[in-house]
Scaffold this active site. Structure first.
Site, mmCIF file in Angstrom:
data_model
loop_
_atom_site.group_PDB
_atom_site.id
_atom_site.type_symbol
_atom_site.label_atom_id
_atom_site.label_comp_id
_atom_site.label_asym_id
_atom_site.label_seq_id
_atom_site.Cartn_x
_atom_site.Cartn_y
_atom_site.Cartn_z
ATOM 1 N N GLY A 51 0.851 -1.271 -0.072
ATOM 2 C CA GLY A 51 -0.113 0.070 -0.055
ATOM 3 C C GLY A 51 0.835 1.274 -0.033
ATOM 4 N N HIS A 73 4.426 -7.024 -11.035
ATOM 5 C CA HIS A 73 4.470 -6.448 -9.735
ATOM 6 C C HIS A 73 3.962 -7.485 -8.804
ATOM 7 C CE1 HIS A 73 5.175 -3.362 -6.469
ATOM 8 N NE2 HIS A 73 3.944 -3.423 -6.266
ATOM 9 N N ASP A 120 8.094 -5.172 -14.100
ATOM 10 C CA ASP A 120 7.275 -4.464 -12.988
ATOM 11 C C ASP A 120 7.117 -3.095 -13.391
ATOM 12 O OD1 ASP A 120 6.463 -3.151 -10.683
ATOM 13 O OD2 ASP A 120 7.468 -4.652 -9.474
ATOM 14 N N SER A 145 6.289 -4.566 -2.068
ATOM 15 C CA SER A 145 6.080 -3.146 -2.612
ATOM 16 C C SER A 145 6.238 -2.325 -1.262
ATOM 17 C CB SER A 145 4.683 -3.254 -3.002
ATOM 18 O OG SER A 145 4.303 -1.911 -3.774
ATOM 19 N N TRP A 146 5.344 -1.568 -0.777
ATOM 20 C CA TRP A 146 5.295 -0.574 0.214
ATOM 21 C C TRP A 146 5.842 -1.607 1.448
ATOM 22 C CZ3 TRP A 146 6.104 3.502 2.735
ATOM 23 C CH2 TRP A 146 5.827 3.623 4.110
#
Length: 323
Positions: free
Chosen positions: A43, A293, A265, A110-111
């Protein structure tokens, strides 16, 4: 090709009060005596789900998942109050102390890779190893690439839907324009913006179209938290100092890491993982062909399951056939 482990239910759930008004949802599954691993979701604002537990052998791992401030089952929903990277790092340490864990493995995508790096650099003595996917270093060029100009040239059709809530005169700074709507009092405009923001991410997350991923990102409840919290973080440069994560790599250079990144990605380009790997002598970089991704892509899922087995084998000193 490795696939996810079968679905399991948590053996413990916790509601952990942190700085008011936030209460975090935390659960534990797998083996209570196993190697502790923390699943750090993306996120920011994404939340965990039943899939989050399934990358790990439940006979070897004590699996901890939690929903970060303002998302998932944590409350209050979509709240931006007292919601910064420093707060989330503090929350992770609070969870570790609450669960009586000395050291753990961090598994973040990711985050989640950003937050895992930030936590590890703050508390290197509490980390055994890291498994990172879709590396995101939250630098200005990364935010500009995905939210202003760059990825827009690869997906011009999807980009038009992302632009739709923003009038032409405000498109020179799209993060600022979205922030205005996502934090405004017009609930219809807020939800329209949230769905457009989140759908842009969902539609570009996989190399091949994946309706399940898009539907997950389009869910109204999830989209509101993700869009509001992501935009809040990104307009504030993720509450990080310039190039902080690469600058502070010396603090965790001794820790082992496996980095998994899709060749194609578009959300977090491979350059991010490459630069991190170059700054981290004790890391291994797995570049996944035919993948973007998302952790839902078969090649990335395979590499993550294998990485978790590899780390367990090393830390528990298991024969290869048991890991």
């Amino acid at each position: 090709m490795q696939t996810l482990y079968p679905e399991i239910k948590p053996y413990a759930r916790h509601e952990l009060a942190v700085e008011a008004p936030h209460v975090l949802y935390v659960d534990e599954s797998g083996s209570p005596e196993g190697l502790p691993v923390l699943f750090v979701h993306g996120g920011p604002g994404g939340g965990c789900d039943a899939l989050s537990r399934r990358f790990f052998d439940p006979t070897l791992y004590r699996i901890v998942t939690f929903d970060q401030r303002g998302c998932g089952r944590s409350t209050p929903h979509a709240s931006l109050e007292h919601n910064t990277t420093a707060h989330l790092v503090s929350d992770i340490e609070r969870i570790r102390e609450h669960l009586g864990i000395d050291k753990w493995v961090l598994f973040g995508g990711s985050w989640g890779s950003t937050l895992s790096l930030a936590y590890a650099q703050a508390y290197p003595e509490r980390v055994h190893a890291l498994i990172l996917r879709g590396v995101f270093l939250c630098r200005p060029q990364e935010l500009s690439w995905f939210y202003q100009e760059g990825a827009s040239r690869i997906f011009p059709d999807y980009w038009q839907d992302y632009l739709a809530p923003i009038p032409p005169e405000e498109r020179g700074d799209l993060i600022k324009a979205y922030y205005k709507r996502l934090t405004g009092t017009d609930q219809i405009a807020q939800m329209h913006a949230a769905k457009a923001w989140s759908c842009w991410e969902g539609r570009t997350a996989t190399l091949r179209p994946n309706t399940q991923v898009v539907d997950r990102f389009s869910d109204t409840h999830r989209a509101l938290a993700m869009a509001r919290i992501e935009c809040h973080y990104f307009i504030n440069q993720a509450f990080l100092e310039p190039n902080q994560l690469l600058r502070d790599m010396h603090k965790i250079a001794h820790l082992p890491a496996i980095i998994v990144h899709g060749r194609y990605d578009v959300i977090c380009p491979l350059e991010n993982a490459w630069e991190l790997h170059e700054a981290w002598p004790n890391s291994e970089l797995k570049i996944i062909r035919e993948a973007g991704h998302s952790a839902a892509e078969p090649g990335i899922c395979d590499a993550l399951v294998r990485a978790a087995a590899d780390i367990a084998q090393r830390l528990l000193d298991l024969p290869p056939e048991e890991a």
